[in-house]
Write a protein that holds these residues in place. Structure first.
Motif, mmCIF file in Angstrom:
data_model
loop_
_atom_site.group_PDB
_atom_site.id
_atom_site.type_symbol
_atom_site.label_atom_id
_atom_site.label_comp_id
_atom_site.label_asym_id
_atom_site.label_seq_id
_atom_site.Cartn_x
_atom_site.Cartn_y
_atom_site.Cartn_z
ATOM 1 N N ARG A 263 0.801 -1.226 0.000
ATOM 2 C CA ARG A 263 0.000 0.000 0.000
ATOM 3 C C ARG A 263 0.834 1.275 0.000
ATOM 4 N N GLY A 264 2.130 1.173 -0.235
ATOM 5 C CA GLY A 264 2.912 2.379 -0.457
ATOM 6 C C GLY A 264 3.903 2.778 0.608
ATOM 7 N N ALA A 265 4.104 1.954 1.641
ATOM 8 C CA ALA A 265 5.143 2.285 2.611
ATOM 9 C C ALA A 265 6.488 2.342 1.877
ATOM 10 N N ARG A 266 7.288 3.323 2.201
ATOM 11 C CA ARG A 266 8.596 3.463 1.548
ATOM 12 C C ARG A 266 9.552 2.373 1.994
ATOM 13 N N ARG A 267 9.463 2.015 3.271
ATOM 14 C CA ARG A 267 10.380 1.017 3.830
ATOM 15 C C ARG A 267 9.663 0.253 4.927
ATOM 16 N N VAL A 268 9.853 -1.062 4.950
ATOM 17 C CA VAL A 268 9.294 -1.910 6.002
ATOM 18 C C VAL A 268 10.413 -2.804 6.530
ATOM 19 N N VAL A 269 10.690 -2.674 7.822
ATOM 20 C CA VAL A 269 11.637 -3.563 8.484
ATOM 21 C C VAL A 269 10.811 -4.616 9.203
ATOM 22 N N MET A 270 11.060 -5.877 8.857
ATOM 23 C CA MET A 270 10.345 -6.990 9.477
ATOM 24 C C MET A 270 11.339 -7.750 10.356
ATOM 25 N N VAL A 271 11.025 -7.870 11.642
ATOM 26 C CA VAL A 271 11.890 -8.565 12.586
ATOM 27 C C VAL A 271 11.215 -9.876 12.967
ATOM 28 N N GLU A 272 11.945 -10.973 12.831
ATOM 29 C CA GLU A 272 11.405 -12.295 13.144
ATOM 30 C C GLU A 272 12.463 -13.135 13.843
#
Length: 193
Positions: free
Chosen positions: A73-82
């Motif tokens: 949906r247009g987020a410039r950056r997504v950091v996913m922590v798992e």
């Protein structure tokens, strides 16, 4: 996991945006529970005005449903922590299959440890930790310190529907509430982050 049949891991659907309608496989990991479509659709409709260009943190990424929807949906950056290395690898493959490597970064590790050394500021944080492990208070305490949140940040907190919601610090205000079945969620605004 709701919707899984006979041991099949199931799929999660991207609801809207760039990858609208894409169904992504969910890793077959016990206890993994993607945020239901209805809850995600409601949440992201609320977030749509602030999402384009946002920098997001999906702290307990799990299936990736929240982080990948934000990127779609247009987020410039997504950091996913798992924390689970199998899930982290699965999320990297999901991002690659979508061609989202430019917008999505998957980091392996513990969510609370990540917040303790937070080296980036975020517009939007998704907190959907494993239920019944009492992780929200520690996350809230770390996020309420300066350094991780940009002014006007939004936080989505998800918890078991039959449990009371988390206690929020001063300056955090509930904007909206949602839920479906065993899931309850709060969208919170952080004043002067």
């Amino acid at each position: 996991m709701k919707g899984a049949r006979r041991g099949a891991p199931g799929r999660v659907r991207i609801i809207s945006g760039r990858w609208r309608g894409r169904r992504l496989p969910v890793a077959a990991v016990p206890g993994l529970r993607p945020t239901p479509d209805r809850v995600r659709e409601t949440l992201f409709n609320w977030l749509q005005p602030v999402l384009p260009g946002a920098v997001c943190l999906d702290l307990f990424a799990g299936s990736g449903a929240l982080g990948l929807e934000a990127a779609s949906r247009g987020a410039r950056r997504v950091v996913m922590v798992e924390r689970d290395p199998r899930l982290a690898g699965h999320l990297r493959r999901q991002a690659q299959s979508l061609g989202a490597e430019d917008a999505v970064e998957v980091r392996s590790g513990d969510g609370l440890s990540y917040l303790a050394r937070c080296d980036e500021t975020f517009d939007l944080v998704f907190l959907d930790p494993p239920y019944r492990q009492d992780l929200l208070p520690g996350c809230i305490a770390r996020l309420s310190r300066p350094g991780c949140l940009r002014p006007g940040a939004r936080i989505y907190l998800e918890h078991a529907g039959d449990a009371p919601g988390p206690e929020l610090p001063q300056g955090w205000s509930v904007l909206r509430r949602t839920g479906a079945g065993a899931v309850a969620g709060l969208l919170v605004a952080v004043d002067g982050a």
